[in-house]
Design an enzyme around this catalytic site. Sequence first.
Site, PDB file in Angstrom:
ATOM      1  N   ASN A  40      19.955  45.529  64.142  1.00 42.98           N
ATOM      2  CA  ASN A  40      19.274  46.954  64.081  1.00 42.98           C
ATOM      3  C   ASN A  40      17.928  46.713  64.404  1.00 42.98           C
ATOM      4  O   ASN A  40      17.045  45.950  63.614  1.00 42.98           O
ATOM      5  CB  ASN A  40      19.689  47.520  62.778  1.00 42.98           C
ATOM      6  CG  ASN A  40      18.748  48.955  62.892  1.00 42.98           C
ATOM      7  OD1 ASN A  40      18.329  49.460  63.854  1.00 42.98           O
ATOM      8  ND2 ASN A  40      18.561  49.266  61.816  1.00 42.98           N
TER       9      ASN A  40
ATOM     10  N   LYS B 157      15.477  48.801  65.229  1.00 39.87           N
ATOM     11  CA  LYS B 157      14.770  49.858  64.942  1.00 39.87           C
ATOM     12  C   LYS B 157      13.780  50.364  65.933  1.00 39.87           C
ATOM     13  O   LYS B 157      14.647  50.206  67.148  1.00 39.87           O
ATOM     14  CB  LYS B 157      14.012  49.565  63.364  1.00 39.87           C
ATOM     15  CG  LYS B 157      15.015  49.192  62.345  1.00 39.87           C
ATOM     16  CD  LYS B 157      14.267  48.967  61.158  1.00 39.87           C
ATOM     17  CE  LYS B 157      15.361  48.101  60.148  1.00 39.87           C
ATOM     18  NZ  LYS B 157      15.166  48.664  58.601  1.00 39.87           N
TER      19      LYS B 157
ATOM     20  N   HIS C 104      22.253  55.491  59.545  1.00 36.61           N
ATOM     21  CA  HIS C 104      21.335  54.745  58.894  1.00 36.61           C
ATOM     22  C   HIS C 104      20.513  55.288  57.824  1.00 36.61           C
ATOM     23  O   HIS C 104      20.160  56.518  57.753  1.00 36.61           O
ATOM     24  CB  HIS C 104      20.449  53.882  59.935  1.00 36.61           C
ATOM     25  CG  HIS C 104      19.757  52.861  59.412  1.00 36.61           C
ATOM     26  ND1 HIS C 104      18.757  52.968  58.811  1.00 36.61           N
ATOM     27  CD2 HIS C 104      20.107  51.523  59.641  1.00 36.61           C
ATOM     28  CE1 HIS C 104      18.256  51.740  58.404  1.00 36.61           C
ATOM     29  NE2 HIS C 104      18.998  50.992  58.997  1.00 36.61           N
TER      30      HIS C 104
ATOM     31  N   GLU D 128      17.430  55.340  57.091  1.00 31.31           N
ATOM     32  CA  GLU D 128      16.499  55.849  57.450  1.00 31.31           C
ATOM     33  C   GLU D 128      16.450  57.107  58.349  1.00 31.31           C
ATOM     34  O   GLU D 128      15.508  58.116  58.192  1.00 31.31           O
ATOM     35  CB  GLU D 128      15.553  54.847  58.534  1.00 31.31           C
ATOM     36  CG  GLU D 128      15.117  53.353  57.867  1.00 31.31           C
ATOM     37  CD  GLU D 128      15.085  52.063  58.576  1.00 31.31           C
ATOM     38  OE1 GLU D 128      14.995  52.235  59.817  1.00 31.31           O
ATOM     39  OE2 GLU D 128      14.884  51.261  57.833  1.00 31.31           O
TER      40      GLU D 128
ATOM     41  N   GLU E 194      24.731  49.495  53.085  1.00 30.41           N
ATOM     42  CA  GLU E 194      23.654  49.148  53.043  1.00 30.41           C
ATOM     43  C   GLU E 194      22.891  49.533  51.910  1.00 30.41           C
ATOM     44  O   GLU E 194      22.454  51.156  51.819  1.00 30.41           O
ATOM     45  CB  GLU E 194      22.802  49.646  54.229  1.00 30.41           C
ATOM     46  CG  GLU E 194      23.507  48.726  55.446  1.00 30.41           C
ATOM     47  CD  GLU E 194      22.330  48.769  56.578  1.00 30.41           C
ATOM     48  OE1 GLU E 194      22.186  47.629  57.080  1.00 30.41           O
ATOM     49  OE2 GLU E 194      21.732  49.747  56.997  1.00 30.41           O
TER      50      GLU E 194
ATOM     51  N   GLY F  13      14.871  45.985  54.138  1.00 34.88           N
ATOM     52  CA  GLY F  13      13.450  45.742  54.427  1.00 34.88           C
ATOM     53  C   GLY F  13      12.762  45.383  52.852  1.00 34.88           C
ATOM     54  O   GLY F  13      11.697  45.404  53.249  1.00 34.88           O
TER      55      GLY F  13
ATOM     56  N   SER G 191      18.343  43.250  53.743  1.00 41.90           N
ATOM     57  CA  SER G 191      17.727  41.994  53.537  1.00 41.90           C
ATOM     58  C   SER G 191      18.428  40.685  53.809  1.00 41.90           C
ATOM     59  O   SER G 191      18.354  39.738  53.010  1.00 41.90           O
ATOM     60  CB  SER G 191      17.120  41.611  52.123  1.00 41.90           C
ATOM     61  OG  SER G 191      16.029  42.701  52.218  1.00 41.90           O
TER      62      SER G 191
HETATM   63  C1  PEP Z   1      18.804  47.563  58.441  1.00 42.18           C
HETATM   64  O1  PEP Z   1      17.994  48.240  59.035  1.00 42.18           O
HETATM   65  O2  PEP Z   1      19.777  48.293  58.635  1.00 42.18           O
HETATM   66  C2  PEP Z   1      18.591  46.486  57.675  1.00 42.18           C
HETATM   67  C3  PEP Z   1      19.406  46.143  56.916  1.00 42.18           C
HETATM   68  O3  PEP Z   1      17.233  46.092  57.578  1.00 42.18           O
HETATM   69  P1  PEP Z   1      16.906  44.574  56.965  1.00 42.18           P
HETATM   70  O4  PEP Z   1      17.625  43.627  57.216  1.00 42.18           O
HETATM   71  O5  PEP Z   1      15.384  44.514  57.288  1.00 42.18           O
HETATM   72  O6  PEP Z   1      16.957  44.734  55.434  1.00 42.18           O
END
Ligand code: PEP
Length: 253
Positions: free
Chosen positions: A11, A13, A98, A100, A170, A176, A213
């Site tokens: 992803n 973003k 997602h 976000e 998630e 993040g 992460s």
């Molecule tokens: C994500 O954006 O779905 C995500 C898991 O980000 P990160 O791997 O940076 O935690």
Amino acid sequence: MTDRPLIYAANWKMNHGPAAATAFAERFVYLTAPVPQRGLWFFPPSVSLAALTEAFRSRPDIRVGAQNVHWEPKGAFTGELSIPMVQESGAAVVLVGHSERRHLFGETDEQVARKTAAVLKAGLEPLVCVGETLAEREGGRTEPVILRQLEPLFDKVQAEHWRRVVIAYEPVWAIGTGRNASPDDAAQVHELIRFTAARRGVPGRLSILYGGSVNAGNVLSLLARPELDGVLVGGASLDADGWAELVGLGGAA
Ligand code: PEP
């Protein structure tokens, strides 16, 4: 390590416009080759969909997708993208719900389900994200939150479409932050999702990715758990060399 199919989803973003996406793809294609049972999914910003699809055209193991869509096929929805439009740009998969989108842009469980059903109706595959916040986890509410997020999906997704649905667990507190869920905690939620889906009549075994992460240092311990069918990765997917290394570690050979 495993002979089950694994999906590595990136992803991006709001990173990598068309030129940067093409440069990434050229480097990534040079560094990697298709591996049986390993699917590589990329979610670039929508303006880079066509360029990335073109740059990966020699790679049947790679699918490119949109980070978000509207459920209506067209209309007066300024700033939104329709499913036919992203399909025309090369999208085969769509990221839906997602965290976000949910937490920064107010997307509801109901809207996530409407988008999912529309993506499926159009013949694409949705990667539907669910996950609890830190306050919800610390308050012991992980299970009811996940069940609440899933509930409208059971109403809106037709039984014959479920085999094309992939879920991403998630936890919001892990995205993040550099703090991933432990393999045991992730596996427990994956099992909850699978158990609930089976109880609600979803046929077959649901494919579920973990996200939050994930990096080259923790991906092996996460994928050692058979409850996980792959990973959804943000930060660690942005650099072609680093992402090529990570997807080469997971053992789907
Ligand atoms: C994500 O954006 O779905 C995500 C898991 O980000 P990160 O791997 O940076 O935690």
